[in-house]
Design an enzyme around this catalytic site. Sequence first.
Site, short mmCIF file in Angstrom:
data_model
loop_
_atom_site.label_atom_id
_atom_site.label_comp_id
_atom_site.label_asym_id
_atom_site.label_seq_id
_atom_site.Cartn_x
_atom_site.Cartn_y
_atom_site.Cartn_z
N ASP A 24 0.88 -1.16 0.00
CA ASP A 24 0.00 0.00 0.00
C ASP A 24 0.92 1.22 0.00
OD1 ASP A 24 -1.65 2.12 0.58
OD2 ASP A 24 -2.32 1.37 2.52
N LYS A 87 2.90 11.14 -3.17
CA LYS A 87 1.81 10.56 -3.98
C LYS A 87 0.98 11.65 -4.65
CE LYS A 87 -1.68 6.93 -3.35
NZ LYS A 87 -2.23 6.06 -2.29
N GLU A 187 -7.36 0.49 -4.46
CA GLU A 187 -7.38 0.39 -3.00
C GLU A 187 -8.72 -0.15 -2.45
OE1 GLU A 187 -6.07 4.33 -2.06
OE2 GLU A 187 -4.04 3.92 -2.77
N ASP A 211 -12.81 5.91 2.09
CA ASP A 211 -11.37 5.96 2.39
C ASP A 211 -10.92 7.41 2.60
OD1 ASP A 211 -8.61 5.97 2.34
OD2 ASP A 211 -8.42 4.61 0.64
#
Length: 615
Positions: A24, A87, A187, A211
């Site tokens: 992840d 990211k 994800e 999320d």
Amino acid sequence: MAKIAIDLKSGSIKKEDQLIVGIDLGTTNSLVAYIQNGEPVIVRDPEGQSGLVPSIIYFHPDHSVVVGHDARQHLIHDPGRTIFSVKRLMGKSYSDIASYEHHLGYEILNDDKDRLVKVRVGDRFYSPIDLSAHILRKLKSRIEEALSKPVEKAVITVPAYFNDAQRQATRDAGKLAGLDVLRIVNEPTAASLAYGLGLSPEEQKTIAVYDLGGGTFDISILRIEDGVFEVLATNGDTFLGGDDLDNAIVAFWTDKYGLKIANASDKQTLRLEAERAKKALSVSEYHTLDFNGQPLRISREEFEALLEPFVDRTILSCAAALKDAHLKPANIHEIIMVGGSTRIPLVKSRVSAFFGKQVHDELDPDEVVAAGAAIQADILAGNRKDLLLLDITPLSLGIETVGGLMDVIIPRNTKVPCGYARQYTTSVDGQKNLKISVYQGERDLVTNNRKLAEFILSDIPPMPAGIPKLEIRFQLNADGILQVFASELRSGTTQSIMVKPQYGIDEEEMGRMLLDSIRHAETDMVVKALTEAQNEGRMMVHSAGKFIQQNSNWLEEDQVGEIRRLTGLLNEAVDTGTKDEIQTSIEGLNAYTTPLAHRALEVHVAGAMRGQAIK
Ligand code: AMP
């Protein structure tokens, strides 16, 4: 000691069971996991208990590099060399990130707004791919140390909304870190697998994955049927997460106490204190601290007031995703909470209230995605029955046709992997080359969409216009990467291109493109109708010219004159007229030439018969 097995029949050395790890790669923290005895295991640091590796890289002036907790402590005293939130930079150009550059303590290179961003540390420059590779290398060595064996294969997760460029950048980072990235997995799909959803073939469920991490918010609606995952809809915001809450607390204190932030180091200290306060408020009613001699305080009530507008935005996204999936909250069977920020009690209660159901928070929200990635890796390693993971493409993909119109080949919300083909032909006699421009977007005119690639199909054998059969095939693989094939079917000429889309599109832009397509739908339709009429008009003018040429032996002079007059009118209408004026001219020309076309046919048939008779 490692054991080596020998296959007695063939005498060959048997390979050990292949280990594929799940990673992840998060905005704030990253994790690596693997499967042991059928269960996911998160690799934790040797000393502590934590599996989280802060996604932070510190470049020491002596050029050594540290990643994770060791890098995090440099945020305060050396922010310019301490890189976080990488990211957010993946696949982005400077203009994409300019609006939040001030939140980053380090220097982003600003030489060309449209090129991919680079981070400057001292006299060196790093791309987000280089930086992510540092994080991945750290995870790789962490698991290799834990298992005392080399690890080369991985599954890496990305947000469901990541576009092709961002997925490709993630893959490239893996490669740079010495990993063979077997699959890029969404994800929310990984999170569902971690909760065991979708692992039994008879299960049929609709799941919402909420999320809220450190930097991004995603809501995904998944459907599981016959052991197959399908993403029905996704929505979200790349610029919404725990970092924003930290910033909101910093702003709250700065305002309330009139704080003077003297330097970058003060800024980072305050940011870290804000995060500490936020976490504390998940369990206590208020939090106090001392900042440069100034006592600071924040109560849960004050924090919740700051939080409310952010949670509202996430709930609006949930509603939009449900609408896209044509579902109501009551249709959702399970709600999964992912990301550290879902530990906040108010977030849980608001989401639960919206869906009218208890949310799943039994697993650690920081670990579910890595655990699910490990399960997916295990499936790929062939250790579980084959599960197929389906995703959807968020924007339509197509090519430019005559007049700059967008011709959609794969519509938005199509399940991937998929392949679609369409046939075209040439509009000019003897055309040897065909330029294929690939676009992404929902607007009718390509100029309003996003150009992904362009290539030329060459060596088409010369043929009259309309004769070549040109097939354009779009193949979208499970990672969402597009391959375009162009062939001329009569001659077998083929060319293909792997589309690595221009970097720099994100959820916000995608959302904007969708909104624009709705907002401009009416004007787009008018422009499209006009362009189509112009295309038709030009074709008619071209055919009428050819008709005169091919039938000059019997056409009367005044007939030729009348066709020329009518094509002249049509030409004028095409250049300056409205869609209706063009249509009227087309009809006028048609009405006059149709009887002549019948006559031409008779002449040709009679000629052919005569030819036969002579033979
Ligand atoms: P992730 O990107 O999933 O690693 O999310 C990390 C984010 O969750 C960071 O912004 C953390 O500050 C936040 N977070 C972690 N634990 C808590 C907590 N107990 N309460 C509120 N936020 C938290």
